[in-house]
Design an enzyme around this catalytic site. Sequence first.
Site, short mmCIF file in Angstrom:
data_model
loop_
_atom_site.label_atom_id
_atom_site.label_comp_id
_atom_site.label_asym_id
_atom_site.label_seq_id
_atom_site.Cartn_x
_atom_site.Cartn_y
_atom_site.Cartn_z
N TYR A 210 0.85 -1.18 0.00
CA TYR A 210 0.00 0.00 0.00
C TYR A 210 0.89 1.24 0.00
O TYR A 210 1.84 1.32 0.77
CB TYR A 210 -0.90 0.01 1.24
CG TYR A 210 -1.80 1.22 1.34
CD1 TYR A 210 -2.84 1.41 0.42
CD2 TYR A 210 -1.63 2.17 2.35
CE1 TYR A 210 -3.67 2.53 0.51
CE2 TYR A 210 -2.47 3.27 2.45
CZ TYR A 210 -3.48 3.45 1.53
OH TYR A 210 -4.30 4.55 1.62
N ASP B 37 9.24 2.89 0.31
CA ASP B 37 8.15 3.48 1.08
C ASP B 37 8.33 3.03 2.52
O ASP B 37 7.96 1.93 2.90
CB ASP B 37 6.80 3.03 0.52
CG ASP B 37 5.63 3.65 1.27
OD1 ASP B 37 5.85 4.16 2.39
OD2 ASP B 37 4.50 3.61 0.76
N LYS C 92 3.89 8.57 9.38
CA LYS C 92 3.58 7.95 10.68
C LYS C 92 4.54 8.38 11.80
O LYS C 92 4.39 9.47 12.32
CB LYS C 92 3.48 6.44 10.49
CG LYS C 92 2.32 6.16 9.52
CD LYS C 92 1.88 4.75 9.33
CE LYS C 92 0.59 4.76 8.50
NZ LYS C 92 0.59 3.91 7.32
C1 LIG Z 1 0.02 4.50 5.87
C2 LIG Z 1 0.83 4.29 4.66
C3 LIG Z 1 0.81 5.19 3.59
C4 LIG Z 1 -0.15 6.34 3.50
O1 LIG Z 1 0.03 7.27 4.50
P1 LIG Z 1 -1.20 8.26 4.87
O2 LIG Z 1 -0.59 9.21 5.84
O3 LIG Z 1 -2.27 7.38 5.46
O4 LIG Z 1 -1.64 8.90 3.62
C5 LIG Z 1 1.71 4.99 2.56
N1 LIG Z 1 2.55 3.95 2.56
C6 LIG Z 1 2.59 3.05 3.57
C7 LIG Z 1 3.57 1.94 3.53
C8 LIG Z 1 1.70 3.17 4.63
O5 LIG Z 1 1.69 2.25 5.59
#
Ligand SMILES: *Cc1c(COP(=O)(O)O)cnc(C)c1O
Length: 431
Positions: free
Chosen positions: A144, A239, A267
């Site tokens: 994701y 990511d 995060k």
């Molecule tokens: C949570 C997440 C996102 C998106 O971040 P948001 O702040 O919710 O837009 C992107 N990549 C990874 C791996 C994530 O876990």
Amino acid sequence: MNGEKSEQYYQRAVRFMPGGVNSPVRACKNVGRTPLFIERAEGDRIYDVDGNAYIDYVCSWGPNILGHGKQEIIQAVKNTCDKGLTFGACHAGEIELAEIIQRNIPSMEMLRLVNSGTEAVMSAVRVARGYTGRNKIVKFEGCYHGHSDGLLVKGGSGLLTGSIPDSAGIPEGYTENTLLARYNDEKSVEDLFRKYGNDIATLIIEPCSANMGVVPPKKGFLKFVRKITEQYGTVLIFDEVITGFRLSSGGAQQYYSLIPDMTVLGKIVGGGMPLAVYGGKREIMQYVAPLGNVYQAGTLSGNPVAVSAGIATLKYLEKHPDIYSDIDRKAEKIASAFRKAGMNVNREGSLLTVFFTDKSVTDYDSARLSDTKKFADFYAYMIDNGIYIAPSQFEAMFVSCAHTEEDVDYTCDVISRYFAGDSVPSTPAHF
Ligand SMILES: *Cc1c(COP(=O)(O)O)cnc(C)c1O
């Protein structure tokens, strides 16, 4: 356990918000419940509006590596608020945060602060395209990367053809440049590069996948990904929205000793406030406006309140490097409780997922073999016994340094009792 007030709030919420929630992962439809409404949180505990306490393993989906209400962060935020919430102008905090990030993740030679992981990924991909002058991107099934149009693809048929969007409202043209590979499957990557290699701007990957449940990379897989992207002049984006400052102080790239061209953080880096970051090699980042011609902007980017929460969090982590071995050890305690019960569990650092399938989970297809009905039953038992986990099979449990030994032991005890067939909820004395 009384859920009356949560139920009442939920009935009001559905009148305004689709499904009563502001992010679909919070809905509990898949597990046959309604969402709990949370009033406050402290340490490793989260409290709902009915006064129930839970040991929290969602940790706001990752940010709360220090637990809830850490005084160092709260005070920093309060002090900043007193001076103003936003200026839409440069301030010293941005530099301080950038310096701390770069000290820990040296590959981020230049970086940009934004407001969400989605925005950071979307921007990084744009920069990679601008830098290479190419259009195609490779992503992995089950990874994701936020909800921007071109990245909302994981299923669909035909790995070697264009892919079908996962959501309504996305024209196929927006995803025709998104190529799908299989996590931990070198051949699926090789096939795409052999066919499209010179048109691939970027390969984006969760270096340890945590959005199909936790699925660590097989030995050598990331090294392979690094090598093939180098060979084709493709920008490798890690990511690290979840893994950054989680798997180690230097993120997954330090943990696995593999350096990407660009990195996305979110995060933890915002310490519980809306803040995310993208960055990487200077050579690439200098394509970003106003230095270069890849446009990316934000009214609240680098917001001083969010930045101060990020600084306080990262400073605390720098001062307490022993946190990482501590949360890893606690996560292993929980993982071994699952294993002792004969369950299939994936753990990497302080991230873990128990899968309700006998087959080992190494990618999206094997994750999807999980019995989500069995998970729903397990979820209900955990909640009823005061343990707050994500209402989905395909999420991680997050361990924070605020999780007390006593609460971890209690968690292991509940897990053992569930799999031993004990159906009686119990509330521990210390709740
Ligand atoms: C949570 C997440 C996102 C998106 O971040 P948001 O702040 O919710 O837009 C992107 N990549 C990874 C791996 C994530 O876990």
